[in-house]
Design a protein around this motif. Structure first.
Motif, mmCIF file in Angstrom:
data_model
loop_
_atom_site.group_PDB
_atom_site.id
_atom_site.type_symbol
_atom_site.label_atom_id
_atom_site.label_comp_id
_atom_site.label_asym_id
_atom_site.label_seq_id
_atom_site.Cartn_x
_atom_site.Cartn_y
_atom_site.Cartn_z
ATOM 1 N N GLN A 44 -1.192 13.025 -0.221
ATOM 2 C CA GLN A 44 -2.163 13.353 -1.255
ATOM 3 C C GLN A 44 -3.293 12.328 -1.222
ATOM 4 O O GLN A 44 -3.179 11.263 -0.606
ATOM 5 C CB GLN A 44 -1.481 13.378 -2.620
ATOM 6 N N GLN A 45 -4.383 12.628 -1.895
ATOM 7 C CA GLN A 45 -5.568 11.777 -1.811
ATOM 8 C C GLN A 45 -5.285 10.311 -2.129
ATOM 9 O O GLN A 45 -5.766 9.423 -1.391
ATOM 10 C CB GLN A 45 -6.673 12.315 -2.722
ATOM 11 N N PRO A 46 -4.517 9.981 -3.152
ATOM 12 C CA PRO A 46 -4.251 8.546 -3.387
ATOM 13 C C PRO A 46 -3.564 7.858 -2.209
ATOM 14 O O PRO A 46 -3.897 6.714 -1.875
ATOM 15 C CB PRO A 46 -3.349 8.561 -4.632
ATOM 16 N N ASP A 47 -2.604 8.542 -1.576
ATOM 17 C CA ASP A 47 -1.933 7.956 -0.413
ATOM 18 C C ASP A 47 -2.852 7.877 0.795
ATOM 19 O O ASP A 47 -2.763 6.940 1.597
ATOM 20 C CB ASP A 47 -0.687 8.772 -0.054
ATOM 21 N N ILE A 48 -3.729 8.856 0.937
ATOM 22 C CA ILE A 48 -4.668 8.824 2.063
ATOM 23 C C ILE A 48 -5.550 7.589 1.950
ATOM 24 O O ILE A 48 -5.766 6.855 2.924
ATOM 25 C CB ILE A 48 -5.515 10.108 2.109
ATOM 26 N N VAL A 49 -6.060 7.340 0.756
ATOM 27 C CA VAL A 49 -6.980 6.208 0.551
ATOM 28 C C VAL A 49 -6.242 4.869 0.599
ATOM 29 O O VAL A 49 -6.722 3.911 1.217
ATOM 30 C CB VAL A 49 -7.726 6.368 -0.788
ATOM 31 N N SER A 50 -5.072 4.788 -0.037
ATOM 32 C CA SER A 50 -4.404 3.489 -0.192
ATOM 33 C C SER A 50 -3.460 3.141 0.948
ATOM 34 O O SER A 50 -3.152 1.957 1.154
ATOM 35 C CB SER A 50 -3.629 3.458 -1.511
ATOM 36 N N ARG A 51 -2.968 4.141 1.692
ATOM 37 C CA ARG A 51 -1.990 3.882 2.742
ATOM 38 C C ARG A 51 -2.494 4.280 4.136
ATOM 39 O O ARG A 51 -2.444 3.476 5.076
ATOM 40 C CB ARG A 51 -0.686 4.618 2.435
ATOM 41 N N VAL A 52 -2.940 5.528 4.273
ATOM 42 C CA VAL A 52 -3.323 6.031 5.594
ATOM 43 C C VAL A 52 -4.601 5.367 6.085
ATOM 44 O O VAL A 52 -4.720 4.991 7.265
ATOM 45 C CB VAL A 52 -3.464 7.572 5.567
ATOM 46 N N ASP A 53 -5.574 5.198 5.198
ATOM 47 C CA ASP A 53 -6.834 4.534 5.572
ATOM 48 C C ASP A 53 -6.579 3.123 6.109
ATOM 49 O O ASP A 53 -7.016 2.786 7.226
ATOM 50 C CB ASP A 53 -7.773 4.517 4.369
ATOM 51 N N PRO A 54 -5.851 2.246 5.394
ATOM 52 C CA PRO A 54 -5.582 0.912 5.954
ATOM 53 C C PRO A 54 -4.787 0.958 7.259
ATOM 54 O O PRO A 54 -5.013 0.118 8.146
ATOM 55 C CB PRO A 54 -4.783 0.210 4.847
ATOM 56 N N TYR A 55 -3.867 1.908 7.357
ATOM 57 C CA TYR A 55 -3.088 2.040 8.595
ATOM 58 C C TYR A 55 -4.009 2.261 9.789
ATOM 59 O O TYR A 55 -3.851 1.607 10.834
ATOM 60 C CB TYR A 55 -2.109 3.201 8.435
ATOM 61 N N PHE A 56 -4.993 3.146 9.656
ATOM 62 C CA PHE A 56 -5.882 3.418 10.781
ATOM 63 C C PHE A 56 -6.901 2.295 11.001
ATOM 64 O O PHE A 56 -7.369 2.103 12.133
ATOM 65 C CB PHE A 56 -6.555 4.783 10.608
ATOM 66 N N ARG A 57 -7.219 1.534 9.982
ATOM 67 C CA ARG A 57 -8.033 0.327 10.204
ATOM 68 C C ARG A 57 -7.229 -0.704 10.981
ATOM 69 O O ARG A 57 -7.778 -1.422 11.837
ATOM 70 C CB ARG A 57 -8.529 -0.226 8.870
#
Length: 245
Positions: free
Chosen positions: A140-153
């Protein structure tokens, strides 16, 4: 990856008289311009090499880079050479704990990128091709921003650190339409592989995929999912003279 009991559309043409119909996977003839058909599979392709070279020969095979403790086999150099010698392109994806939202962080992305880079180098994956990284849950959007985004950075920086200079491999993502859309818009992934989990967020509205996963093909005897790709999707072949590092 998640397996669903859905089948991708297949080409069915009525035969005339006693002539047999074309193969239903439509893999015998070259795919339409810019379109390729393939499979992803969790096991060593050498075990089914005769079948892969047969009537249902795919244009590409997706194989996995994995953590050392995985019970599934990672892509090996001999396997990559076998597929390349058969004229079948390769696509690679890193998958490790990708179904767990709590796994995703900057640190795990960095670690996974370094491990994936090392495996890519060992099998002879050429620079400029892609490594996909799996997000195998309905984020969901909160996980995308807080978890998936940092993972790909973390992935971006891990690939730079592993190479010691500009990254050698481009980044792809396997996941939902929502995940693929976000990472492409944020330029954290250059390629998107849309999961066949159609109930996940963003599936129907995402059309910027490079690979789209379908269901299991009944025309191959082993465990796999069918896929369609278009344009440049980060595929490659390995040189026959390559020796594993």
């Amino acid at each position: 990856m998640r397996k669903l009991a859905l089948l991708v559309p297949v080409l069915l043409l009525a035969g005339c008289g006693s002539a047999p119909p074309p193969h239903p996977m439509a893999l015998l003839a070259p795919a339409p311009t810019g379109v390729a058909r393939g499979i992803d599979m969790p096991t060593d392709a050498r075990d089914v090499s005769l079948e892969l070279r047969g009537r249902a020969r795919p244009d590409f095979v997706v194989r996995y880079y994995r953590a050392a403790d995985s019970h599934w086999p990672s892509l090996s150099a001999p396997e990559a050479r076998m597929l390349s010698a058969a004229g079948i392109k390769l696509v690679t994806v890193w998958e490790s704990h990708s179904h767990r939202p709590d796994y995703f962080s900057y640190a795990s992305g960095y670690y996974d990128a370094v491990a994936a880079y090392q495996q890519a180098r060992r099998i002879g994956q050429p620079p400029g091709s892609a490594i996909y990284f799996a997000v195998d849950f309905n984020a969901q959007q909160p996980d995308i921003v807080s978890r998936v985004d940092p993972y790909f950075r973390g992935i971006a920086n891990g690939l730079v650190a592993a190479a010691g200079h500009a990254p050698e491999y481009r980044v792809g993502v396997y996941g939902s339409g929502a995940v693929c859309d976000y990472l492409k818009r944020m330029r954290l992934a250059q390629y998107a592989w849309l999961s066949n989990a159609r109930a996940w967020d963003g599936y129907a509205g995402f059309d910027e995929w490079n690979i789209r996963q379908g269901g299991r093909s009944p025309y191959l005897s082993f465990s796999q999912d069918s896929n369609v790709a278009r344009g440049d999707y980060g595929a490659f072949e390995v040189p026959m003279q390559f020796s594993a590092l």
